[in-house]
Design a protein around this motif. Structure first.
Motif, short mmCIF file in Angstrom:
data_model
loop_
_atom_site.label_atom_id
_atom_site.label_comp_id
_atom_site.label_asym_id
_atom_site.label_seq_id
_atom_site.Cartn_x
_atom_site.Cartn_y
_atom_site.Cartn_z
N UNK A 102 19.44 -12.66 32.66
CA UNK A 102 18.77 -11.97 31.56
C UNK A 102 17.53 -11.21 32.03
N UNK A 103 16.91 -11.67 33.11
CA UNK A 103 15.65 -11.08 33.59
C UNK A 103 15.62 -9.57 33.72
N UNK A 104 16.68 -8.90 34.20
CA UNK A 104 16.61 -7.44 34.27
C UNK A 104 16.42 -6.78 32.89
N UNK A 105 16.90 -7.44 31.84
CA UNK A 105 16.77 -6.90 30.49
C UNK A 105 15.53 -7.42 29.78
N UNK A 106 15.14 -8.66 30.10
CA UNK A 106 13.98 -9.31 29.47
C UNK A 106 13.20 -10.03 30.57
N UNK A 107 12.29 -9.33 31.24
CA UNK A 107 11.61 -9.92 32.41
C UNK A 107 10.76 -11.16 32.12
N UNK A 108 10.27 -11.32 30.94
CA UNK A 108 9.34 -12.42 30.64
C UNK A 108 10.00 -13.64 30.01
N UNK A 109 11.32 -13.74 29.95
CA UNK A 109 11.97 -14.83 29.22
C UNK A 109 11.83 -16.16 29.95
N UNK A 110 11.68 -17.23 29.18
CA UNK A 110 11.51 -18.58 29.72
C UNK A 110 12.51 -19.52 29.03
N UNK A 111 12.72 -20.73 29.56
CA UNK A 111 13.65 -21.65 28.90
C UNK A 111 13.35 -21.91 27.42
N UNK A 112 12.09 -22.11 27.02
CA UNK A 112 11.86 -22.29 25.58
C UNK A 112 12.24 -21.05 24.76
N UNK A 113 12.10 -19.86 25.36
CA UNK A 113 12.50 -18.63 24.66
C UNK A 113 14.01 -18.60 24.43
N UNK A 114 14.77 -19.17 25.36
CA UNK A 114 16.23 -19.19 25.23
C UNK A 114 16.65 -19.92 23.97
N UNK A 115 16.09 -21.11 23.75
CA UNK A 115 16.54 -21.93 22.63
C UNK A 115 16.02 -21.46 21.28
N UNK A 129 23.72 -8.19 24.09
CA UNK A 129 24.06 -8.75 25.40
C UNK A 129 23.27 -10.04 25.67
N UNK A 130 21.98 -10.01 25.44
CA UNK A 130 21.14 -11.18 25.72
C UNK A 130 21.48 -12.33 24.76
N UNK A 131 21.65 -12.03 23.49
CA UNK A 131 21.99 -13.07 22.52
C UNK A 131 23.35 -13.66 22.84
N UNK A 132 24.32 -12.81 23.20
CA UNK A 132 25.64 -13.29 23.57
C UNK A 132 25.56 -14.22 24.78
N UNK A 133 24.83 -13.79 25.81
CA UNK A 133 24.69 -14.62 27.02
C UNK A 133 24.07 -15.98 26.70
N UNK A 134 23.02 -15.97 25.90
CA UNK A 134 22.36 -17.23 25.54
C UNK A 134 23.31 -18.12 24.74
N UNK A 135 23.88 -17.56 23.67
CA UNK A 135 24.74 -18.35 22.80
C UNK A 135 25.95 -18.92 23.50
N UNK A 136 26.65 -18.07 24.24
CA UNK A 136 27.88 -18.53 24.92
C UNK A 136 27.58 -19.49 26.07
N UNK A 175 30.97 -1.45 24.58
CA UNK A 175 29.88 -1.07 25.47
C UNK A 175 29.08 -2.30 25.92
N UNK A 176 28.77 -3.17 24.97
CA UNK A 176 28.05 -4.41 25.32
C UNK A 176 28.92 -5.28 26.21
N UNK A 177 30.23 -5.32 25.94
CA UNK A 177 31.15 -6.10 26.77
C UNK A 177 31.19 -5.58 28.20
N UNK A 178 31.23 -4.26 28.36
CA UNK A 178 31.22 -3.68 29.71
C UNK A 178 29.92 -4.02 30.45
N UNK A 179 28.83 -3.98 29.73
CA UNK A 179 27.54 -4.34 30.32
C UNK A 179 27.54 -5.81 30.75
N UNK A 180 28.12 -6.67 29.90
CA UNK A 180 28.22 -8.10 30.25
C UNK A 180 29.06 -8.31 31.49
N UNK A 181 30.17 -7.60 31.60
CA UNK A 181 31.03 -7.73 32.78
C UNK A 181 30.23 -7.40 34.03
N UNK A 182 29.44 -6.33 33.99
CA UNK A 182 28.61 -5.96 35.15
C UNK A 182 27.55 -7.02 35.44
#
Length: 186
Positions: A102-115, A129-136, A175-182
């Motif tokens: 997630x860092x390239x999209x959200x450089x300041x994210x921390x574990x408490x931010x994830x939850x 993309x970020x919400x999908x990655x966190x949730x899944x 588009x979000x799916x393609x970004x996730x694949x990358x």
């Protein structure tokens, strides 16, 4: 309106515990287009602090005597906010990997931010993309954890890749799916 009762909006206990968070944004993210029903359900439980962690089981059942995490040697309560997805050795590798992705999209994210889905992105696609990655990712880790199985990052990554490839072929969020694949490429 005269003669009508107007009910106050429902506020969940998590909102009362953490009133400084923008809950309207958090709930909007948890319901975004592109987020699977399984991830939505998981995020609902996570955000409402309803996952059956040891801490919650002690509060709600009589079968569990200790709220301490049984997945590590630390004598700390197994709480989804403070331990389960951020400090427990069983999930540290997954959380660290997730933050790295997630860092390239959200450089300041921390574990408490994830939850708590606390992050800022530049556009809606990155938010999906970020919400999908966190949730899944957290959902897949939780599925293993709740039944006492080891969490294998490689298995999680494989499942995420398949889901992202499927999403890339969808009409709604291709588009979000393609970004996730990358992002999920090694």
């Amino acid at each position: 309106v005269a003669g009508r009762l107007v009910s106050a909006p429902m506020i969940c206990p998590s909102e009362l515990k953490q009133p400084d968070l923008d809950w309207s944004v958090i709930w909007e993210r948890a319901r975004m287009k592109g987020i699977s029903n399984e991830a939505r359900s998981f995020l609902f439980l996570l955000l409402n602090d309803l996952l059956p962690t040891k801490e919650r089981q002690v509060r709600t059942t009589r079968n569990v005597v200790s709220s301490n995490c049984t997945n590590c040697t630390r004598e700390v309560p197994d709480s989804s906010l403070n331990h389960t997805f951020s400090a427990c050795p069983q999930t540290e590798e997954v959380s660290s990997w997730l933050i790295d992705k997630i860092n390239p999209l959200v450089p300041e994210i921390s574990p408490p931010d994830l939850v708590r889905l606390q992050f800022e992105t530049y556009n809606e696609e990155d938010t999906v993309v970020v919400t999908w990655l966190i949730g899944e990712t957290l959902r897949l880790a939780w599925e293993r954890r709740k039944v006492g199985e080891n969490i294998c990052l490689q298995q999680i990554k494989s499942k995420l890749k398949v889901k992202a490839e499927w999403m890339a072929k969808s009409q709604k969020c291709a588009s979000a799916g393609r970004k996730l694949v990358l992002i999920l490429e090694p």
